[in-house]
Design a protein around this motif. Structure first.
Motif, short mmCIF file in Angstrom:
data_model
loop_
_atom_site.label_atom_id
_atom_site.label_comp_id
_atom_site.label_asym_id
_atom_site.label_seq_id
_atom_site.Cartn_x
_atom_site.Cartn_y
_atom_site.Cartn_z
N ASN A 1 31.13 -56.93 -22.97
CA ASN A 1 30.68 -57.88 -21.95
C ASN A 1 31.42 -59.20 -22.08
OD1 ASN A 1 28.81 -58.09 -19.77
ND2 ASN A 1 27.89 -59.76 -20.92
N MET B 1 24.73 -61.27 -21.78
CA MET B 1 24.49 -59.83 -21.72
C MET B 1 24.89 -59.32 -20.32
SD MET B 1 23.35 -59.10 -24.71
CE MET B 1 22.17 -57.82 -25.04
N LEU C 1 19.27 -52.53 -24.06
CA LEU C 1 18.18 -51.94 -23.26
C LEU C 1 18.78 -50.99 -22.23
CD1 LEU C 1 16.09 -55.12 -22.36
CD2 LEU C 1 15.76 -53.56 -24.25
N PRO D 1 20.19 -56.95 -31.40
CA PRO D 1 19.18 -55.98 -30.98
C PRO D 1 19.79 -54.82 -30.21
CG PRO D 1 19.06 -57.96 -29.63
CD PRO D 1 20.09 -58.22 -30.69
N GLN E 1 13.48 -59.51 -28.46
CA GLN E 1 13.96 -58.45 -29.36
C GLN E 1 14.27 -59.02 -30.74
OE1 GLN E 1 16.96 -56.41 -26.66
NE2 GLN E 1 16.20 -54.69 -27.84
N ASN E 2 14.86 -60.23 -30.75
CA ASN E 2 15.14 -60.86 -32.06
C ASN E 2 13.85 -61.22 -32.79
OD1 ASN E 2 17.96 -60.83 -32.16
ND2 ASN E 2 18.09 -62.56 -30.77
N GLU F 1 18.38 -58.13 -19.64
CA GLU F 1 18.79 -58.00 -21.05
C GLU F 1 18.94 -59.36 -21.71
OE1 GLU F 1 21.30 -53.89 -21.21
OE2 GLU F 1 21.91 -55.44 -19.83
N ASP F 2 19.44 -60.32 -20.94
CA ASP F 2 19.53 -61.68 -21.48
C ASP F 2 18.15 -62.23 -21.80
OD1 ASP F 2 22.05 -62.97 -21.89
OD2 ASP F 2 22.49 -62.61 -19.80
N VAL F 3 17.20 -61.99 -20.89
CA VAL F 3 15.85 -62.53 -21.09
C VAL F 3 15.15 -61.79 -22.24
CG1 VAL F 3 13.64 -63.00 -19.97
CG2 VAL F 3 15.75 -63.22 -18.67
N ALA F 4 15.47 -60.51 -22.41
CA ALA F 4 14.84 -59.72 -23.48
C ALA F 4 15.47 -59.97 -24.84
CB ALA F 4 14.93 -58.24 -23.14
N PHE F 5 16.64 -60.61 -24.87
CA PHE F 5 17.38 -60.82 -26.13
C PHE F 5 16.53 -61.55 -27.17
CE2 PHE F 5 20.30 -63.26 -28.83
CZ PHE F 5 21.17 -62.28 -29.25
N GLY F 6 15.88 -62.66 -26.75
CA GLY F 6 15.05 -63.44 -27.68
C GLY F 6 13.86 -62.65 -28.20
N ARG G 1 11.57 -55.56 -22.86
CA ARG G 1 11.89 -55.43 -21.43
C ARG G 1 10.69 -55.82 -20.59
NH1 ARG G 1 14.97 -52.78 -17.43
NH2 ARG G 1 16.57 -52.08 -18.84
N PRO H 1 12.47 -52.44 -27.84
CA PRO H 1 13.20 -52.59 -26.58
C PRO H 1 12.27 -52.48 -25.37
CG PRO H 1 14.46 -51.20 -28.06
CD PRO H 1 13.16 -51.47 -28.74
N LEU I 1 28.18 -55.97 -26.66
CA LEU I 1 28.33 -57.40 -26.46
C LEU I 1 29.81 -57.78 -26.32
CD1 LEU I 1 26.21 -59.63 -26.33
CD2 LEU I 1 26.83 -60.24 -28.64
N ARG J 1 18.23 -68.44 -29.79
CA ARG J 1 17.22 -67.46 -29.37
C ARG J 1 16.97 -66.44 -30.48
NH1 ARG J 1 20.05 -67.03 -24.00
NH2 ARG J 1 19.58 -64.84 -23.88
N GLY J 2 17.10 -66.88 -31.70
CA GLY J 2 16.64 -66.07 -32.82
C GLY J 2 17.63 -65.10 -33.41
N MET K 1 10.50 -66.39 -25.11
CA MET K 1 10.14 -66.51 -26.53
C MET K 1 8.89 -67.35 -26.72
SD MET K 1 13.91 -66.90 -28.26
CE MET K 1 13.37 -66.40 -29.88
#
Lengths: 245, 222
Positions: free
Chosen positions: A146, B97, A214, A211, B109-110, B102-107, B119, B115, A143, A204-205, B158
């Motif tokens: 980035n 991200m 990926l 995490p 994953q939290n 990866e941005d969309v998967a961030f929530g 994804r 993973p 992170l 977003r949690g 989410m």
């Protein structure tokens, strides 16, 4: 191949340069070392370009522990001379050596970045995965790396805004002053930006634990090991040869 | 409290009051009710408190007052994207991200998804919004319209029953704006949209709250 294995290339390049300095530079005066490496730094800056300074810093940040290791070695290399006169100013030798080493590393990183495209967050994360770094360290580095791209964009924005108002035609001293001001402006903007990104993460949690990235870990090619092994071997030989003297 | 995919929830807010440290109170006791599946517009001049109210509703800003979602009170100052999702005014802030997927998967994953599962959920969401081809792109290098869709996908992944949008149509060209409004019209959940775009409110929302100086001045049926 180079772009795929760029982090290793950078480690190897800076290691080799550090090792060469450890093995060969006792014969040279610190003044010459400082001048030579400063010239190398300027060369790297000219090749990579001003707008890539953040990229170079990104590479340097990744190499941080390694740079520290080499800097410590330079400090304790041992020398009878304690102070050297450079342009009429007395400077302690260890300080000059530390600065020269940082400049050499900067040069190596700059040349590495100019050679390849750039060190990407994925490349660094993959590299850290391969050396079995803890997941939290991988995610944080991922992170942070980035975010440097975000900073680079902020820097571009500030720079272009200044150029659009004729900065390139201003006197050099004024440009340097403006550059310092721009750096402060980027710092402030980056803090503000970081704050908003923090909000977006919490919304977003995110609760303090990042995490896992990926990325596909994949098999480890032999070339990935060859470069760092070569680099470590060069340092070992250089240090051993110094010890035997 | 969990919500199934496509679930709608009702949100009741009472006495939402907030002031930035060292300043006067900015939001003054705001009360409103959002019915299950309702689309609510939030309009008002710059500085009237629309964005601040949205931040308070998500829990990003700790306001006094109550937020009750489907009969259950949400703790103050604790954002939870699984219950109330917020799409920020500046979509770039939400894309931190290296790639869109990866941005969309961030929530997700939290929320505890692996993973691989995250994804898959992210790719599904990108496909739903018609931007699957942007999965591996760098979010910061997308156009404004694409960034807005990527940010929306990041929140929708989410599956929040209540979606908040801050100026969703700002700085979009006609085509991107029309596409975004079509998508918002089709979304199943409850929605609050803060905007200056009256035409968008007319197209998407059934009721409008008019804000000024941190208060709700009037409520209009559209």
């Amino acid at each position: 191949m180079i772009s795929q294995h760029q982090p290793y290339l950078l480690i190897a390049a800076s290691t080799v340069m550090g090792a060469v300095s450890i093995a060969t530079l006792p014969a040279a005066s610190p003044g010459w070392v400082a001048a030579g490496t400063a010239a190398g730094g300027v060369l790297a800056w000219r090749i990579a370009g001003t707008r890539n300074v953040l990229r170079i810093l990104k590479g340097a940040a990744f190499l941080g522990p390694f740079i520290l290791f080499l800097a410590v070695m330079e400090f304790f290399r041992g020398d009878n001379q304690e102070v050297v006169s450079l342009a009429g100013i007395d400077l302690p030798v260890p300080l000059i050596r530390a600065v020269s080493l940082l400049l050499k590393t900067f040069t190596a990183v700059g040349l590495g970045l100019a050679w390849g495209d750039r060190v990407g967050a994925h490349g660094i994360a993959r590299s850290l995965h391969r050396v079995r770094a803890p997941a939290a360290a991988v995610a944080t580095t991922f992170l942070a790396t980035n975010f440097l791209s975000t900073l680079a964009r902020e820097w571009d924005g500030v720079r272009m805004a200044a150029q659009a108002r004729g900065l390139s035609r201003a006197r050099y001293a004024f440009r340097v002053r403006q550059l310092c001001g721009s750096l402060m402006s980027v710092l402030v903007r980056s803090l503000w930006r970081g704050d908003r990104i923090g909000w977006a993460m919490r919304a977003r949690g995110y609760t303090g634990r990042l995490p896992e990235p990926l990325i596909k870990r994949g098999a480890v090619p032999l070339a990935d090991f060859l470069l760092p092994i070569l680099a470590v071997a060069v340092v070992a030989i250089a240090v051993c040869s110094r010890t035997m003297q | 409290m969990t919500h199934e995919h496509g679930h709608q929830a009702e949100l009741t807010c009472t006495g939402i009051t907030f002031g930035y440290p060292g300043q006067e109170t900015f939001l003054n006791g705001i009360d409103f009710h959002l019915d299950s599946g309702e689309r609510l517009g939030l309009v008002g001049p710059n500085g009237s408190g629309k964005s601040t109210l949205l931040l308070c509703l998500t829990g990003l800003l700790k306001a006094s007052g109550r937020r009750v979602l489907d009969g259950e009170e949400l703790p103050p100052g604790k954002p939870d994207g699984a219950h109330i999702g917020l799409v920020f005014q500046n979509a770039e802030d939400m894309l931190f991200m290296p790639t869109v997927v990866e941005d969309v998967a961030f929530g997700p994953q939290n929320l505890g998804l692996s993973p691989e599962a995250a994804r898959a959920a992210a790719e599904n969401q990108l496909d739903r919004l018609g931007i699957a081809h942007l999965a591996d792109a760098n979010g910061l290098k997308l156009s404004g319209g694409q960034q807005r869709l990527a940010a929306l996908a990041a929140v929708l992944s989410m599956e929040p029953p209540v979606l908040l949008l801050d100026e969703p149509t700002a700085n979009l060209d006609e085509a991107s704006r029309a596409r975004l409004l079509d998508l918002l019209t089709e979304l199943p959940g409850s929605l609050v949209m803060a905007t200056h775009d009256r035409a968008a409110v007319k197209e998407v929302c059934s009721r409008v709250l008019v804000m000024e100086e941190g208060k709700i001045l009037e409520t209009r049926e559209d």
